[in-house]
Design a protein around this motif. Structure first.
Motif, PDB file in Angstrom:
ATOM      1  N   GLU A 105       5.295  -6.964   7.581  1.00 35.14           N
ATOM      2  CA  GLU A 105       5.087  -7.422   6.199  1.00 35.14           C
ATOM      3  C   GLU A 105       5.535  -6.337   5.215  1.00 35.14           C
ATOM      4  N   GLU A 106       5.101  -5.092   5.473  1.00 33.61           N
ATOM      5  CA  GLU A 106       5.448  -3.986   4.571  1.00 33.61           C
ATOM      6  C   GLU A 106       6.950  -3.724   4.620  1.00 33.61           C
ATOM      7  N   LEU A 107       7.501  -3.729   5.839  1.00 29.46           N
ATOM      8  CA  LEU A 107       8.935  -3.447   5.977  1.00 29.46           C
ATOM      9  C   LEU A 107       9.759  -4.477   5.208  1.00 29.46           C
ATOM     10  N   THR A 108       9.411  -5.746   5.365  1.00 30.61           N
ATOM     11  CA  THR A 108      10.191  -6.798   4.724  1.00 30.61           C
ATOM     12  C   THR A 108      10.142  -6.640   3.202  1.00 30.61           C
ATOM     13  N   LYS A 109       8.977  -6.244   2.672  1.00 28.27           N
ATOM     14  CA  LYS A 109       8.880  -6.000   1.210  1.00 28.27           C
ATOM     15  C   LYS A 109       9.708  -4.792   0.815  1.00 28.27           C
ATOM     16  N   LYS A 110       9.545  -3.719   1.587  1.00 31.56           N
ATOM     17  CA  LYS A 110      10.210  -2.454   1.239  1.00 31.56           C
ATOM     18  C   LYS A 110      11.734  -2.607   1.298  1.00 31.56           C
ATOM     19  N   LEU A 111      12.207  -3.419   2.226  1.00 30.46           N
ATOM     20  CA  LEU A 111      13.663  -3.580   2.375  1.00 30.46           C
ATOM     21  C   LEU A 111      14.301  -4.134   1.100  1.00 30.46           C
ATOM     22  N   LEU A 112      13.516  -4.882   0.327  1.00 27.74           N
ATOM     23  CA  LEU A 112      14.062  -5.427  -0.928  1.00 27.74           C
ATOM     24  C   LEU A 112      14.514  -4.303  -1.865  1.00 27.74           C
ATOM     25  N   GLU A 113      13.848  -3.142  -1.741  1.00 24.24           N
ATOM     26  CA  GLU A 113      14.255  -1.998  -2.576  1.00 24.24           C
ATOM     27  C   GLU A 113      15.496  -1.310  -2.021  1.00 24.24           C
ATOM     28  N   HIS A 114      15.828  -1.636  -0.769  1.00 18.21           N
ATOM     29  CA  HIS A 114      16.971  -0.965  -0.127  1.00 18.21           C
ATOM     30  C   HIS A 114      18.040  -1.979   0.260  1.00 18.21           C
ATOM     31  N   LYS A 115      18.032  -3.117  -0.417  1.00 12.67           N
ATOM     32  CA  LYS A 115      18.846  -4.211   0.117  1.00 12.67           C
ATOM     33  C   LYS A 115      20.346  -3.940   0.038  1.00 12.67           C
ATOM     34  N   GLU A 116      20.728  -3.040  -0.867  1.00 10.14           N
ATOM     35  CA  GLU A 116      22.185  -2.773  -0.938  1.00 10.14           C
ATOM     36  C   GLU A 116      22.675  -2.009   0.293  1.00 10.14           C
ATOM     37  N   ASP A 117      21.742  -1.424   1.073  1.00  9.47           N
ATOM     38  CA  ASP A 117      22.147  -0.747   2.315  1.00  9.47           C
ATOM     39  C   ASP A 117      22.346  -1.724   3.477  1.00  9.47           C
ATOM     40  N   LEU A 118      21.993  -2.976   3.258  1.00  8.08           N
ATOM     41  CA  LEU A 118      22.034  -3.924   4.380  1.00  8.08           C
ATOM     42  C   LEU A 118      23.382  -4.637   4.456  1.00  8.08           C
ATOM     43  N   PRO A 119      23.792  -5.037   5.651  1.00  6.12           N
ATOM     44  CA  PRO A 119      24.976  -5.891   5.759  1.00  6.12           C
ATOM     45  C   PRO A 119      24.721  -7.221   5.028  1.00  6.12           C
ATOM     46  N   GLU A 120      25.788  -7.850   4.591  1.00  2.00           N
ATOM     47  CA  GLU A 120      25.656  -9.007   3.718  1.00  2.00           C
ATOM     48  C   GLU A 120      24.749 -10.105   4.287  1.00  2.00           C
ATOM     49  N   SER A 121      24.957 -10.449   5.581  1.00  2.00           N
ATOM     50  CA  SER A 121      24.192 -11.577   6.115  1.00  2.00           C
ATOM     51  C   SER A 121      22.692 -11.248   6.147  1.00  2.00           C
ATOM     52  N   ALA A 122      22.365  -9.982   6.421  1.00  2.00           N
ATOM     53  CA  ALA A 122      20.949  -9.589   6.443  1.00  2.00           C
ATOM     54  C   ALA A 122      20.376  -9.606   5.031  1.00  2.00           C
ATOM     55  N   ARG A 123      21.172  -9.191   4.048  1.00  2.00           N
ATOM     56  CA  ARG A 123      20.703  -9.173   2.655  1.00  2.00           C
ATOM     57  C   ARG A 123      20.400 -10.598   2.184  1.00  2.00           C
ATOM     58  N   ILE A 124      21.322 -11.501   2.502  1.00  2.00           N
ATOM     59  CA  ILE A 124      21.111 -12.896   2.090  1.00  2.00           C
ATOM     60  C   ILE A 124      19.835 -13.447   2.723  1.00  2.00           C
ATOM     61  N   ASP A 125      19.647 -13.167   4.012  1.00  2.00           N
ATOM     62  CA  ASP A 125      18.440 -13.642   4.706  1.00  2.00           C
ATOM     63  C   ASP A 125      17.179 -13.035   4.104  1.00  2.00           C
ATOM     64  N   LEU A 126      17.257 -11.746   3.755  1.00  2.00           N
ATOM     65  CA  LEU A 126      16.096 -11.068   3.163  1.00  2.00           C
ATOM     66  C   LEU A 126      15.721 -11.736   1.840  1.00  2.00           C
ATOM     67  N   GLU A 127      16.735 -11.953   1.007  1.00  2.00           N
ATOM     68  CA  GLU A 127      16.465 -12.528  -0.316  1.00  2.00           C
ATOM     69  C   GLU A 127      15.956 -13.965  -0.223  1.00  2.00           C
ATOM     70  N   SER A 128      16.316 -14.641   0.854  1.00  2.00           N
ATOM     71  CA  SER A 128      15.879 -16.030   1.007  1.00  2.00           C
ATOM     72  C   SER A 128      14.371 -16.121   1.273  1.00  2.00           C
ATOM     73  N   GLY A 129      13.776 -15.016   1.719  1.00  2.00           N
ATOM     74  CA  GLY A 129      12.354 -15.029   2.023  1.00  2.00           C
ATOM     75  C   GLY A 129      12.015 -15.772   3.310  1.00  2.00           C
ATOM     76  N   LYS A 130      13.036 -16.162   4.044  1.00  2.00           N
ATOM     77  CA  LYS A 130      12.773 -16.966   5.243  1.00  2.00           C
ATOM     78  C   LYS A 130      12.678 -16.137   6.524  1.00  2.00           C
ATOM     79  N   TYR A 131      12.773 -14.814   6.392  1.00  2.00           N
ATOM     80  CA  TYR A 131      12.783 -13.974   7.587  1.00  2.00           C
ATOM     81  C   TYR A 131      11.759 -12.851   7.492  1.00  2.00           C
TER      82      TYR A 131
END
Ligand SMILES: [Zn+2]
Length: 535
Positions: A105-131
């Protein structure tokens, strides 16, 4: 009215996060403490409080344990074995977020602050809130959480079928956990007079491409075996290169012919194995010197669908024989050019032949002693021990050199497939139909391509196809063994139905929330209920 502990999406999600928070990376202390913790958790269920002997821990070596938990209906004989592994791969690739790797839960929230470090498909999935992100979420503590949910529900509602939850360590390295569990599953079956109807694993469904969201169920699992070679040349000083032959020169011929060799590609039911590659090639010289390297080793990865260890060894020997013929030819040309007689032709032999020669020459006791020298090196893994045993024997049998000695290094995962089993055909259809009610399309793969513990059940080779493995694996029976006979006794179809996720073994490992907490519970319950005995 019985309140289920893990009966809703949110309680199931909390259970998953708790299991993930128990760090159990393979070969860490956490892997050793995980099994007792799961057992404690299962003891919270009334059923296991009333039937404590149905909950067992089994030694799996190195202080680790496997857990079995049997829910037995008083009238049922037919039994479904639920298989999962609780170890995970390591976490260094999370970088500064590593401390959160086990806190989804914490990691998924924290990743939003680091989302530009993620590959595109992971960023899209993160922003969707479905993962939900985190180590072990997808691979495969969710599978274990689902099995815990099932066994709770079955025991409270008294489903008329038996379930054995089996969760094991070490799947990511050597599968010591599952190899230990196999023998226990045979024993439990006899003790409780059960019939095993299905081995159900819940490894995640892997996406095949970055944006692929197709889900799969698997009706078998790919196999893997590791042919290896020790190359023994002749030492010399760099100033006199023609007086010797380096092991690297010999090795190059075999590695050229093993990598991407289509002889090792197998195709079955429209699916093919990836081609072989080398996993390791190194000389065995311990430090730099101007003595030429005259001992080297190479390790190759070969995937399997149908072939046995004996068939792969035959092929490996054929390739090695051709490789050494080419090596000898090109060496001959060089000797003529340099007008030297050379050190002789490179022989090809199997480990079993070397062993026989060594026993004749040195006696069985001395051979045992040489083997033990390598086996006792606790800092070497089974692969290193295997290669070093061959090396120790060759040092004492130099009359065989120059030579290429062929062997197997652990682990070995036999391939399993039960696509044609009527129960499996019917179950695949049922799962496809059930998925449609969630507007989901599910595909079937005949071989799970991620390597899994289903390799150790339903062993179907009646022709001693493992014999070449036993005879050519130097650590066989000492630090590594496979219970082939017990595996053959576990005759029942296999199936893998698990949640959808992406990027297992990467820092972007993530689990699809609806698949895991909403759809899978229904899918698995439907599957199990379809197997109720006809009344
Ligand atoms: Zn896994």
């Amino acid at each position: 009215m019985n309140e289920l502990r893990w009966g809703t999406p949110s309680t199931l999600r909390a259970l998953l996060c708790e299991l993930v928070s128990w760090d159990s990376r393979t070969l860490t202390k956490g892997e050793r403490t995980f099994a007792p913790k799961v057992a404690e958790k299962l003891k919270e269920l009334d059923y296991f409080r009333d039937h404590p002997s149905h909950l067992e821990l089994h030694d799996a070596g190195l202080g680790r344990q496997a857990v079995t938990a049997l829910y037995k209906h008083p009238k049922a004989i037919e039994t479904i074995v639920l298989i999962s592994h609780f170890d995970t791969v390591w976490t260094e690739e999370y970088g500064i977020l590593e401390p959160l790797a086990f806190h989804p839960e914490e990691l998924t929230k924290k990743l939003l602050e680091h989302k530009e470090d993620l590959p595109e498909s992971a960023r899209i999935d993160l922003e969707s809130g479905k993962y939900l992100f985190g180590r072990g979420t997808m691979d495969m503590k969710m599978g274990l959480a689902l099995h815990m949910q099932l066994i709770e529900k079955a025991s409270v509602e008294q489903w008329p079928i038996n379930l054995i939850l089996t969760t094991v360590p070490d799947e990511e390295v050597n599968s010591a956990g599952m190899r230990a569990a196999v023998t226990e599953l045979v024993r439990i079956r006899e003790e409780h007079r059960l019939t095993y109807k299905l081995f159900l694993n819940s490894e995640p469904s892997f996406s095949q491409k970055p944006f692929d969201i197709e889900e799969y169920i698997y009706t078998g699992t790919i196999g893997k075996i590791m042919p290896a070679a020790l190359f023994y040349g002749k030492e010399t000083h760099v100033g006199e290169p023609m007086k010797g032959m380096t092991a690297n020169y010999i090795a190059s011929f075999l590695t050229q012919r093993m990598e991407w060799n289509p002889l090792f590609r197998e195709t079955d039911l429209g699916e093919s194995t990836p081609l072989p590659v080398s996993l390791q090639q190194k000389d065995l010289k311990l430090e730099y010197s101007t003595q030429t390297p005259y001992r080297a080793v190479a390790l190759y990865n070969v995937f399997l669908l149908k072939r046995t260890a004996t068939e792969v060894m035959d092929l490996f020997e054929q390739v090695a024989t051709e490789a050494m013929a080419a090596c000898n030819d090109s060496y001959q040309i060089i000797c003529e050019r340099e007008q030297v007689t050379g050190v002789g032709k490179v022989n090809v032999l199997r480990y079993e032949q070397l062993l026989e020669h060594a026993v004749k020459k040195l006696g069985a006791a001395e051979v045992e002693r040489l083997k033990n020298e390598a086996l006792q090196q606790d800092n070497w893994d089974d692969r290193e021990k295997s290669l070093r045993i061959v090396d120790h024997l060759m040092i004492h049998c130099q009359e065989l050199a120059p030579a290429t000695v062929l062997l197997y290094a652990p682990p070995y995962y036999p391939a399993v497939n039960t696509s044609n089993d009527p129960l499996v055909i019917q179950s695949v259809e049922l799962m496809k139909q059930t998925a449609l009610s969630f507007n989901n399309k599910i595909g079937q793969k005949h071989y799970f391509n991620g390597i899994c513990d289903l390799s150790y059940v339903n062993y179907g080779d009646n022709a001693n196809g493992w014999a070449a493995f036993e005879r050519n694996t130097p650590v066989w029976g000492d630090t590594y063994s496979i219970p082939f006979a017990d595996m053959a006794k576990l005759k029942a179809p296999v199936l893998n139905v698990g949640p959808f996720g992406k990027d297992a073994h990467q820092r972007t490992e993530r689990l699809h929330v609806d698949s895991a907490f909403v759809e899978m519970p229904v899918m698995l319950e439907t599957l199990i209920k379809s197997m109720y005995p006809c009344q």
